[in-house]
Scaffold this active site. Structure first.
Site, short mmCIF file in Angstrom:
data_model
loop_
_atom_site.label_atom_id
_atom_site.label_comp_id
_atom_site.label_asym_id
_atom_site.label_seq_id
_atom_site.Cartn_x
_atom_site.Cartn_y
_atom_site.Cartn_z
NE ARG A 1 -3.56 -0.16 2.51
CZ ARG A 1 -4.35 -0.47 3.53
NH1 ARG A 1 -4.54 0.41 4.50
NH2 ARG A 1 -4.94 -1.64 3.59
CG HIS B 1 -6.54 -1.31 -5.66
ND1 HIS B 1 -5.29 -1.61 -5.16
CD2 HIS B 1 -6.99 -0.29 -4.89
CE1 HIS B 1 -4.99 -0.81 -4.15
NE2 HIS B 1 -6.01 0.01 -3.96
CE1 TYR C 1 -21.92 15.10 -13.61
CE2 TYR C 1 -20.87 15.18 -11.46
CZ TYR C 1 -22.01 15.16 -12.24
OH TYR C 1 -23.25 15.21 -11.64
#
Length: 841
Positions: A28, A74, A118
């Site tokens: 990570r 993931h 968007y």
């Protein structure tokens, strides 16, 4: 009850915590040293690659990309994936962005990006260089979280992404914070490392100078950079790039066009406004953010009575206009976290690229061998075409035909199968020629690939050529400037020791310019524009020093500061320079009065055999051993105690037995032996050197002669000057009124400068309008001390001499024919009118 296993809770907590922490560290928070990516970034790039989102293809919705990454590689929150992708698209976050975004991807003001539904994205061309060659068995793959797919453990990474873009992350018990660097510089450093694996970090730094941040700004001081490069840890001071401008109504503004890396612009402006309201920063009338799509522009409008340099220093001190970046180069090496210096980072990248090249070459060689095996089968078939056709026609099915081909012609099963699958057009003569040509090409390829695998030097040469090609394609100019200001690190090994003209203006702007930019002109020349100054500013101090010398800067209040010449910004001769308050911690209201340059403060023989001779406007003189000033301090120290109503004027470096001349603006001078002045401590005020003729009179300068065979040069404020033999000045005791050194008239104006000179010396003369002329001392005649002198520089009606500096070493630059014509014309223009006396007794 049989399924309950008793355990020690301490052991279980310890083991569980270790497993958790290693998961965070490896999977990570920390980047891999080879491709510079954390798992989430690697998966985003690989997911986009799998979707075919190359730089020349259409954008896809970010939500589609996030879904691809979440569903396949993931299995965490969608915000973690989207945030990682957004950061890779922000030009102010990454030096070389890896994702090209379309839509609102946030701003340097801290504005959040639009929702993923968007925005759209695709890969940047640079990012493709990290992913290329994945299909050639260059890296290992692992199964994804549910075992249904394969994902790369690391990317092939043609570019050193960890060095180019840096990384940051907080793991368990450790963190990383790596700075970005310039691509061209980094690739040059890697090539130098390949050429010489024993290269030192100092030698690497000749190519890879310092970090290069995406927001530009200025690295203030070099010690943190050097420490980070050498140890993997260091604190780098960053400043915003600011300039001082004057508006049409004569008000000053501070314009900030670049801010430190990772600073939120809106928060910085808000914090500054709060400090102004709290009266912690004074002198600012208004703050405006005029940034637009063309670039950043923050305007600090100053009050009329504010000193711009002081306000700017306060902004640096109290706001995020000056910030720090703490380097902590922690990366995963073989799955383990390790602190790495710059050479180790480069070494691991080169090792990775070498392994990728070996695996890629082995893959290509295997494919070439498979291909040539097929081609050899084709050639056998074409050479025995009739037999092959007859055999195939007589076989009852493909399997029988294949076996017959294997037995009859000694083919492999693969070759026999390929022959059976041949199209009829391959049986033409033209196709036969193509097969023969391809066979020859593949054979050469196999030889070349085998040579690569057998020769490590050749492999390294190929890596170098690849890096050079990438540099040609992607290199750009540095964004972050470097300001060397600290004695903690010297650049002497990298900076040539050349002669520089140092100029300091009346309002405190300093710069250095190569001496070679100033052409020698004849006496009476019109000069050349030497500096562009603000209104009412002019060059007050001008002298020559070499790049490696120390400057001992003495101020009006009697303090001394230290500065290496190369720490002064180098500019063209027509530019203004930088405020000296940005280089030394000079007190408000104080100003530079005199500067001497010394060769080396660490050489005991040099320091113990030299003295600092000081004089004040009121004629006080003081001699102190150089040893008292041999320990540089950032905030300066007191060099002399100044009496009320007086100020420090001039300082000279002497041997202890020099001859001293003090001159007054009224045209009188006194000549005495330095041995008449006893050495004093640093905290003392001195003794009487010369008595002023009248209350309005004052000392204008001091000359120091090591031997009595020198001449004394004097210059008046209206451009007249001369040199006289020192023998014309009888030696007296210090403290007298002196004798006439120049005949002062309304035409000559007051005396403004004196210097000890010889024929081979040159002069740099600057007037208050900024025009500078460089002339040879040998052009000035030796005349009596009571004469008026000759015109040295032609001045305008309201202009005056501002400063006169002596160049001790004869510069050998040749004059061009054009210079000669210009000088001749300027000399003819300055011929005195008929009847005007040159030597006026």
């Amino acid at each position: 009850m049989d399924r309950i296993i008793p355990i020690n809770i301490e052991d279980e907590m310890r083991n569980a915590y270790i497993d958790y922490s290693m998961s965070v560290i490896v999977a990570r928070a920390l980047p891999d040293v080879r491709d510079g990516l954390k798992p989430v970034h690697r998966r985003v790039l690989y997911g986009m690659y799998e979707l075919g989102l190359s730089h020349n293809k259409a954008y896809k919705k970010s939500a589609r990309i996030v879904g691809e990454v979440l569903g396949k590689y993931h299995p965490h929150g969608d915000s973690s994936v989207y945030d990682a992708m957004v950061r890779m698209a922000q030009s102010w976050s990454l030096r070389y962005p890896l994702v090209e975004g379309q839509g609102n991807f946030g701003s340097v003001d801290g504005d959040a990006p639009a929702a993923m539904r968007y925005t759209e994205a695709r890969l940047v061309k640079v990012a493709e260089e990290l992913i290329k060659e994945l299909n050639k068995d260059t890296v290992d793959f692992q199964t994804n979280f549910d075992g249904s797919l394969q994902e790369p453990i690391v990317l092939p990474a043609k570019l050193p992404n960890l060095l180019l873009n840096g990384s940051s992350g907080i793991a368990v018990g450790m963190a990383t914070n790596m700075a970005p660097h310039n691509l061209g510089e980094t690739l040059d450093a890697i090539i130098a490392y390949i050429d010489n694996n024993e290269i030192t970090i100092s030698e690497i730094m000749e190519h890879m100078i310092a970090p290069d941040f995406p927001t530009g700004g200025i690295i203030y001081g070099y010690s943190g950079v050097k420490e980070a490069f050498e140890t993997g840890r260091g604190r780098i001071i960053l400043r915003g790039k600011a300039t001082i401008e004057v508006t049409g109504n004569n008000k000053e503004q501070i314009i900030v066009t670049e801010i430190p890396y990772q600073v939120n612009k809106a928060s910085m402006i808000e914090r500054t406004a709060q400090l102004i309201n709290d009266k912690k920063i004074e002198g600012i009338a208004d703050i405006r953010d005029e940034s637009d799509k063309e670039g950043m522009r923050i305007v600090y409008e100053l009050k009329r009575d504010a000193v711009a340099n002081v306000v700017l220093n306060n902004l640096y001190k109290q706001t995020q206009l000056q910030n720090s970046f703490s380097v902590n180069n922690v990366a995963l090496v073989g799955g383990r976290p390790k602190i790495l210096n710059v050479k180790e980072l480069i070494g691991h990248f080169v090792d990775h690229r070498h392994e990728v090249l070996v695996r890629k070459t082995s893959f290509d060689l295997e494919q070439a061998k498979k291909r040539i095996h097929l081609l050899e089968g084709y050639l056998i078939a074409l050479d025995n075409l009739d037999k092959v056709i007859t055999l195939i026609r007589s076989s009852k099915d493909p399997e029988v035909a294949k076996q017959e081909l294997i037995i009859t012609f000694g083919l492999s099963e693969i070759q026999a199968k390929a022959i059976l699958e041949m199209r009829l057009q391959r049986l033409t003569g033209l196709e036969r020629t193509k097969v023969i040509e391809e066979h020859a090409q593949v054979k050469k390829l196999i030889e070349y690939l085998s040579e690569i695998l057998a020769d490590k030097m050749l492999r390294m040469q190929l890596i170098k050529e690849e890096l050079a090609e990438l540099k040609e394609r992607y290199a750009d100019a540095r964004k972050t400037a470097i300001e060397y200001h600290s004695d903690e690190f010297t650049m002497e090994d990298m900076i040539p020791d050349t002669e520089m003209v140092i100029m300091i203006s009346n309002q405190g702007y300093i710069k250095r310019t190569p001496l070679s930019e100033y052409r020698v002109q004849g006496r009476g020349g019109i000069g050349a524009k030497g500096v562009s100054t603000k209104k009412d500013d002019f060059s007050e101090h001008l002298f020559i020093a070499t790049t490696h010398q120390y400057l001992l800067i003495f101020t009006e209040y009697g303090k001394i500061y230290w500065l290496k010449v190369y720490n002064i910004p180098e500019t063209k001769k027509a530019t203004q320079g930088k405020a000296i308050q940005n280089l030394i911690n000079i007190a408000p209201g104080d100003q530079v009065r005199s500067i001497i340059q010394v060769r080396d403060l660490k050489n005991a023989d040099y320091v113990d055999n030299h003295y600092v001779m000081m004089c004040t406007r009121q004629g006080v003189i003081k001699k102190t051993p150089l040893r008292a000033y041999a320990t540089p301090r950032a905030n300066g120290i007191h060099a002399i105690v100044i009496r009320e109503g007086d100020c420090l004027l001039d300082v000279q470096l002497t041997s202890g037995s020099n001859y001293i001349v003090l001159a007054l603006e009224s045209g009188r001078a006194i000549h005495f032996n330095e041995q008449d002045v006893r050495p004093m401590g640093r905290v003392s005020s001195g003794v009487r050197g010369i008595t002023l003729v009248h209350e309005q009179d004052r000392v204008i300068g001091m000359a120091s002669f090591p031997t009595p065979d020198w001449d004394l040069l004097v210059v008046s404020e209206h451009g007249y000057g001369k040199r006289s033999s020192i023998d014309d000045y009888r030696i007296t005791k210090r403290g007298g009124k002196g004798i006439k050194t120049i005949h002062i008239t309304e035409k000559t104006g007051k005396l403004v400068a004196i210097h000890a000179v010889k024929d081979q010396d040159e002069l740099m003369i600057t007037n208050q309008s900024g025009v500078t002329i460089r002339i040879e001392v040998g052009e000035l005649p030796i005349i009596g001390r009571t004469t008026q002198g000759v015109r040295i520089i032609r001045l305008g009606p309201d202009d005056k001499i501002a400063s006169v500096a002596k160049i001790d070493v004869l510069d050998q630059e040749a004059k061009s024919e054009d210079d000669a014509v210009i000088n001749k014309a300027s000399q003819e223009e300055n011929v005195l009118e008929e009847g005007e006396e040159i030597y006026n007794n």
